[in-house]
Design a protein around this motif. Structure first.
Motif, PDB file in Angstrom:
ATOM      1  N   TYR A 170      86.872 -20.955 -35.693  1.00  7.13           N
ATOM      2  CA  TYR A 170      86.953 -21.997 -36.706  1.00  7.13           C
ATOM      3  C   TYR A 170      85.735 -22.793 -36.433  1.00  7.13           C
ATOM      4  CZ  TYR A 170      92.247 -21.262 -36.328  1.00  7.13           C
ATOM      5  OH  TYR A 170      93.262 -20.803 -36.603  1.00  7.13           O
ATOM      6  N   VAL A 171      85.132 -23.014 -35.452  1.00  8.40           N
ATOM      7  CA  VAL A 171      84.072 -23.954 -35.272  1.00  8.40           C
ATOM      8  C   VAL A 171      82.988 -23.435 -35.933  1.00  8.40           C
ATOM      9  CG1 VAL A 171      82.422 -25.169 -33.537  1.00  8.40           C
ATOM     10  CG2 VAL A 171      84.988 -25.308 -33.115  1.00  8.40           C
ATOM     11  N   PHE A 172      82.434 -21.947 -35.460  1.00  6.03           N
ATOM     12  CA  PHE A 172      81.310 -21.410 -35.828  1.00  6.03           C
ATOM     13  C   PHE A 172      81.174 -20.621 -37.007  1.00  6.03           C
ATOM     14  CE2 PHE A 172      80.953 -22.217 -31.335  1.00  6.03           C
ATOM     15  CZ  PHE A 172      79.514 -22.866 -31.072  1.00  6.03           C
ATOM     16  N   VAL A 173      82.455 -20.222 -37.465  1.00  3.85           N
ATOM     17  CA  VAL A 173      82.716 -19.609 -38.911  1.00  3.85           C
ATOM     18  C   VAL A 173      83.210 -20.345 -39.973  1.00  3.85           C
ATOM     19  CG1 VAL A 173      83.514 -17.594 -40.064  1.00  3.85           C
ATOM     20  CG2 VAL A 173      82.567 -17.326 -37.826  1.00  3.85           C
ATOM     21  N   ASN A 174      84.327 -20.834 -39.702  1.00 10.29           N
ATOM     22  CA  ASN A 174      85.022 -21.284 -40.846  1.00 10.29           C
ATOM     23  C   ASN A 174      84.659 -22.844 -40.969  1.00 10.29           C
ATOM     24  OD1 ASN A 174      87.756 -20.008 -39.191  1.00 10.29           O
ATOM     25  ND2 ASN A 174      87.380 -19.527 -41.436  1.00 10.29           N
ATOM     26  N   LEU A 175      84.558 -23.778 -39.977  1.00 10.54           N
ATOM     27  CA  LEU A 175      84.075 -25.116 -40.380  1.00 10.54           C
ATOM     28  C   LEU A 175      82.615 -25.128 -41.004  1.00 10.54           C
ATOM     29  CD1 LEU A 175      85.658 -27.270 -37.400  1.00 10.54           C
ATOM     30  CD2 LEU A 175      86.168 -27.729 -39.947  1.00 10.54           C
ATOM     31  N   THR A 176      81.650 -24.589 -40.299  1.00  9.98           N
ATOM     32  CA  THR A 176      80.399 -24.359 -40.923  1.00  9.98           C
ATOM     33  C   THR A 176      80.178 -23.665 -42.260  1.00  9.98           C
ATOM     34  OG1 THR A 176      80.072 -22.337 -39.768  1.00  9.98           O
ATOM     35  CG2 THR A 176      79.487 -24.340 -38.404  1.00  9.98           C
ATOM     36  N   LEU A 235      88.853 -28.781 -44.397  1.00  7.28           N
ATOM     37  CA  LEU A 235      88.080 -29.198 -43.303  1.00  7.28           C
ATOM     38  C   LEU A 235      89.113 -29.947 -42.204  1.00  7.28           C
ATOM     39  CD1 LEU A 235      84.777 -30.959 -44.763  1.00  7.28           C
ATOM     40  CD2 LEU A 235      84.997 -28.923 -42.973  1.00  7.28           C
ATOM     41  N   ALA A 236      89.985 -31.038 -42.911  1.00  7.52           N
ATOM     42  CA  ALA A 236      90.907 -31.459 -42.148  1.00  7.52           C
ATOM     43  C   ALA A 236      91.689 -30.507 -41.496  1.00  7.52           C
ATOM     44  CB  ALA A 236      91.767 -32.489 -43.075  1.00  7.52           C
ATOM     45  N   SER A 237      92.519 -29.466 -42.105  1.00  8.24           N
ATOM     46  CA  SER A 237      93.362 -28.644 -41.554  1.00  8.24           C
ATOM     47  C   SER A 237      92.758 -27.861 -40.475  1.00  8.24           C
ATOM     48  CB  SER A 237      93.766 -27.637 -42.664  1.00  8.24           C
ATOM     49  OG  SER A 237      94.495 -28.196 -43.579  1.00  8.24           O
ATOM     50  N   MET A 238      91.412 -27.267 -40.612  1.00  9.44           N
ATOM     51  CA  MET A 238      90.695 -26.760 -39.499  1.00  9.44           C
ATOM     52  C   MET A 238      90.596 -27.683 -38.270  1.00  9.44           C
ATOM     53  SD  MET A 238      88.175 -24.554 -41.918  1.00  9.44           S
ATOM     54  CE  MET A 238      88.496 -23.546 -43.249  1.00  9.44           C
ATOM     55  N   LEU A 239      90.027 -28.808 -38.612  1.00  6.58           N
ATOM     56  CA  LEU A 239      89.898 -29.699 -37.498  1.00  6.58           C
ATOM     57  C   LEU A 239      91.208 -29.730 -36.671  1.00  6.58           C
ATOM     58  CD1 LEU A 239      87.765 -32.564 -39.099  1.00  6.58           C
ATOM     59  CD2 LEU A 239      86.944 -30.747 -37.437  1.00  6.58           C
ATOM     60  N   ASN A 240      92.354 -30.111 -37.367  1.00  2.18           N
ATOM     61  CA  ASN A 240      93.449 -30.499 -36.638  1.00  2.18           C
ATOM     62  C   ASN A 240      93.973 -29.209 -36.016  1.00  2.18           C
ATOM     63  OD1 ASN A 240      96.866 -30.470 -36.633  1.00  2.18           O
ATOM     64  ND2 ASN A 240      95.932 -32.470 -36.581  1.00  2.18           N
ATOM     65  N   SER A 241      93.708 -28.341 -36.476  1.00  2.72           N
ATOM     66  CA  SER A 241      94.227 -26.995 -35.618  1.00  2.72           C
ATOM     67  C   SER A 241      93.393 -26.619 -34.547  1.00  2.72           C
ATOM     68  CB  SER A 241      94.258 -25.662 -36.510  1.00  2.72           C
ATOM     69  OG  SER A 241      95.404 -25.764 -37.537  1.00  2.72           O
ATOM     70  N   ALA A 292      84.083 -30.853 -32.486  1.00  7.23           N
ATOM     71  CA  ALA A 292      83.961 -29.758 -33.322  1.00  7.23           C
ATOM     72  C   ALA A 292      83.225 -29.952 -34.674  1.00  7.23           C
ATOM     73  CB  ALA A 292      85.242 -29.060 -33.559  1.00  7.23           C
ATOM     74  N   LEU A 293      83.408 -31.017 -35.250  1.00  7.60           N
ATOM     75  CA  LEU A 293      83.065 -31.286 -36.655  1.00  7.60           C
ATOM     76  C   LEU A 293      81.513 -31.764 -36.122  1.00  7.60           C
ATOM     77  CD1 LEU A 293      83.466 -32.019 -39.414  1.00  7.60           C
ATOM     78  CD2 LEU A 293      84.026 -34.332 -38.884  1.00  7.60           C
ATOM     79  N   LEU A 294      80.952 -32.385 -35.083  1.00  9.75           N
ATOM     80  CA  LEU A 294      79.742 -32.445 -35.027  1.00  9.75           C
ATOM     81  C   LEU A 294      78.734 -31.047 -34.756  1.00  9.75           C
ATOM     82  CD1 LEU A 294      79.865 -35.627 -32.587  1.00  9.75           C
ATOM     83  CD2 LEU A 294      78.960 -35.635 -35.099  1.00  9.75           C
ATOM     84  N   ILE A 295      79.420 -30.326 -34.032  1.00  9.04           N
ATOM     85  CA  ILE A 295      78.986 -28.975 -34.009  1.00  9.04           C
ATOM     86  C   ILE A 295      78.595 -28.270 -35.293  1.00  9.04           C
ATOM     87  CG2 ILE A 295      79.277 -26.481 -32.746  1.00  9.04           C
ATOM     88  CD1 ILE A 295      80.743 -28.046 -30.611  1.00  9.04           C
TER      89      ILE A 295
END
Length: 537
Positions: free
Chosen positions: A135-141, A363-369, A402-405
């Motif tokens: 989530y952090v290193f593939v999806n969010l980024t 983004l909001a969905s990934m952050l919440n999960s 997670a968002l900052l990373i």
């Protein structure tokens, strides 16, 4: 390419942003005398109706990776990339009928919670870490990068500032409100997303001077680029390694789709938050119909961009803006931003709001999960006496970190060509093992905790083995082979242990009963998909 936003465009986009933030904060406000609990924050108090579930599923799914990435793949590959969308519609039916009822019966918050009930805490922790990393290193980024790329191409905003702006927008309502904010604003996001996307497709098809109207424009695309309208690619196609022929129907794509729609936290969490099983299943059928529509708004524009740019005479009729930052085989992801730059004032603001809706909702969905998994499956293990207030606070803090990373890493993805393929390939490193662990856990009572543990341990090594030892094998087929090997590991170890797992969750035929609305919708979706494949085989 600066698209030249007018005052009207800025007003439209500003009104959209204000509406989303206001609604997000309003629906998630604390009721008088009631403090927000973990159920409120992570599962929206189990209050979602079928239309909210369906809209939120699609808003979580369709993001910059579809609008930008899949349009780029449409430019490069053609309609074949739509298999991800149309096969997803069929996958949703399977998930709604056979997977979701078991999860709802178990009353879980997260996918790792099901794992600990079926297997043990070791497997749960490994899979929770897998998900957090992906989530952090593939999806969010990737979503932040693709969204910022679009903003840079359309408005001339530097990439880094685009990344920061999108992150701040998503954080403005989702960090405080949790899933309630995300899911209910998704209903609005989907209206912008579908409406603005269809407007862009309409104007792209209408922009072809040789034609008159959308239907003739679509026919012109087929006539000028027939190679782009094949759902099944043959071995001679230069993009066969991305979409290896019949495997999209009977091979590795099922691994990707079943994992994504059935066991991916930021997708299935919406269905877990439904009022009832019936509402959740109706929401899934609604999402299935929207998936049929998706290629029209994310793939066809990419093909239109290919046709519009390959003919210099045609390109000359589109004005000076059409000659800036042209998409190409090496920069296919410029296709959708390039099209937006050609839209008339006013419409440009609506289309950009649609793109922003897709980005911000995902983004909001990934952050919440991400925050849900960390809080409920890692933090709560070590802090079993944590209060409800503490769990909500940890959830918000986790999402912020997670968002900052992701903001720090996103600009590093600039070397990619087709970002959509990057996302699929690297998610495919973990999906075969996770799918096998869940499928055997759901439907085979003899699958043991030790077999699931070894499957989790071998997931990435087996995937890496195929990637580096057999690079000539399409990655989608690699994913299918990895799934078979990991399934064999589960079966062999379970049989050697010679016992029936006492923690297996009992299922009955009645549990998989579906109502008439679901059944009629499932038949209609299947018939439509079959027809589309027959037409564009």
């Amino acid at each position: 390419m600066t698209a030249g936003f007018s005052t009207l465009d800025y007003i439209i986009f500003g009104a959209y942003a204000a509406l989303i933030i206001t609604v997000g904060l309003w629906v998630s406000r604390n009721k008088k005398g009631k403090e927000k609990t973990s159920n409120d924050y992570f599962l929206a108090s189990n209050s979602l109706t079928w239309w909210a579930v369906g809209a939120s599923l699609i808003a979580a799914n369709i993001s910059a990776e579809q609008f930008i990435g899949m349009s780029g793949s449409g430019y490069a590959i053609g309609l074949g990339i739509a298999s991800y969308e149309w096969m997803s519609a069929i996958t949703l039916i399977i998930v709604g009928k056979y997977f979701l009822p078991v999860f709802l019966k178990a009353k879980i918050y997260t996918m790792p919670q099901y794992i600990v009930r079926r297997y043990d805490n070791r497997v749960r922790t490994i899979l929770a870490v897998f998900w957090l990393l992906v989530y952090v290193f593939v999806n969010l980024t990737s979503v932040l990068y693709l969204g910022a790329l679009a903003i840079q191409s359309i408005m001339g905003v530097p990439l880094l500032w685009g990344v920061i702006g999108l992150a701040a927008f998503a954080a403005a309502y989702s960090l405080y409100g949790g899933l309630s904010s995300v899911a209910w604003t998704d209903v609005i996001q989907v209206i912008f997303l579908i409406g603005g996307g269809l407007a862009t497709t309409y104007l792209a098809l209408n922009a072809i001077p040789e034609t008159h109207g959308v239907i003739q424009g679509f026919k012109y695309l087929i006539h000028e680029a027939p190679q782009k309208f094949h759902m099944i690619l043959h071995k001679g196609n230069p993009y066969y390694m991305d979409l290896p022929g019949i495997s999209v129907l009977v091979g590795g794509m099922w691994v990707a789709n079943l994992y994504y729609w059935g066991f991916n936290q930021y997708i299935i969490q919406r269905a877990l938050a439904a009022k009832s099983k019936s509402e959740a299943q109706k929401g899934i059928i609604f999402a299935g119909f929207l998936k049929i529509l998706t290629p029209l708004i994310v793939v066809i524009p990419g093909i239109a961009a290919f046709v519009l740019t390959k003919d210099t005479n045609l390109l000359a009729t589109l004005g000076p803006a059409a000659h800036q930052h042209l998409p190409s085989a090496q920069h296919a992801d410029y296709a959708y931003p390039w099209l937006l730059g050609l839209l008339p004032y006013g419409v440009k603001g609506i289309a950009f709001a649609a793109l922003a809706a897709a980005i911000v909702s995902s983004l909001a969905s990934m952050l919440n999960s991400t925050s849900t998994i960390f809080t409920m499956d890692i933090y709560k293990q070590f802090k079993k006496d944590a209060t409800e207030r503490n769990l909500v606070r940890v959830g918000r803090t986790t999402a912020a970190i997670a968002l900052l990373i992701a903001v720090a890493i996103a600009p590093m993805l600039q070397t990619l060509d087709q970002a959509f393929q990057y996302i699929q390939e690297y998610t495919g490193m973990v999906s075969p093992g996770i799918l096998a662990i869940f499928l055997f856990g759901l439907f085979w009572k003899r699958a043991t905790s030790n077999s699931a543990l070894w499957a989790a341990i071998f997931t990435i090594p087996v995937s890496m083995f195929f990637k580096f030892v057999f690079p000539q094998v399409p990655w989608m087929n690699q994913m299918g082979y990895s799934f078979l090997i990991i399934s064999a590991i589960i079966v062999i170890i379970s049989l050697l242990e010679k016992k029936t797992e006492s923690k297996a969750i009992p299922v009955s035929k009645e549990l998989f009963h579906t109502d008439t609305a679901f059944n009629v919708g499932a038949v209609a979706i299947t018939a439509i998909i079959a027809t589309l494949y027959i037409i564009f085989w």
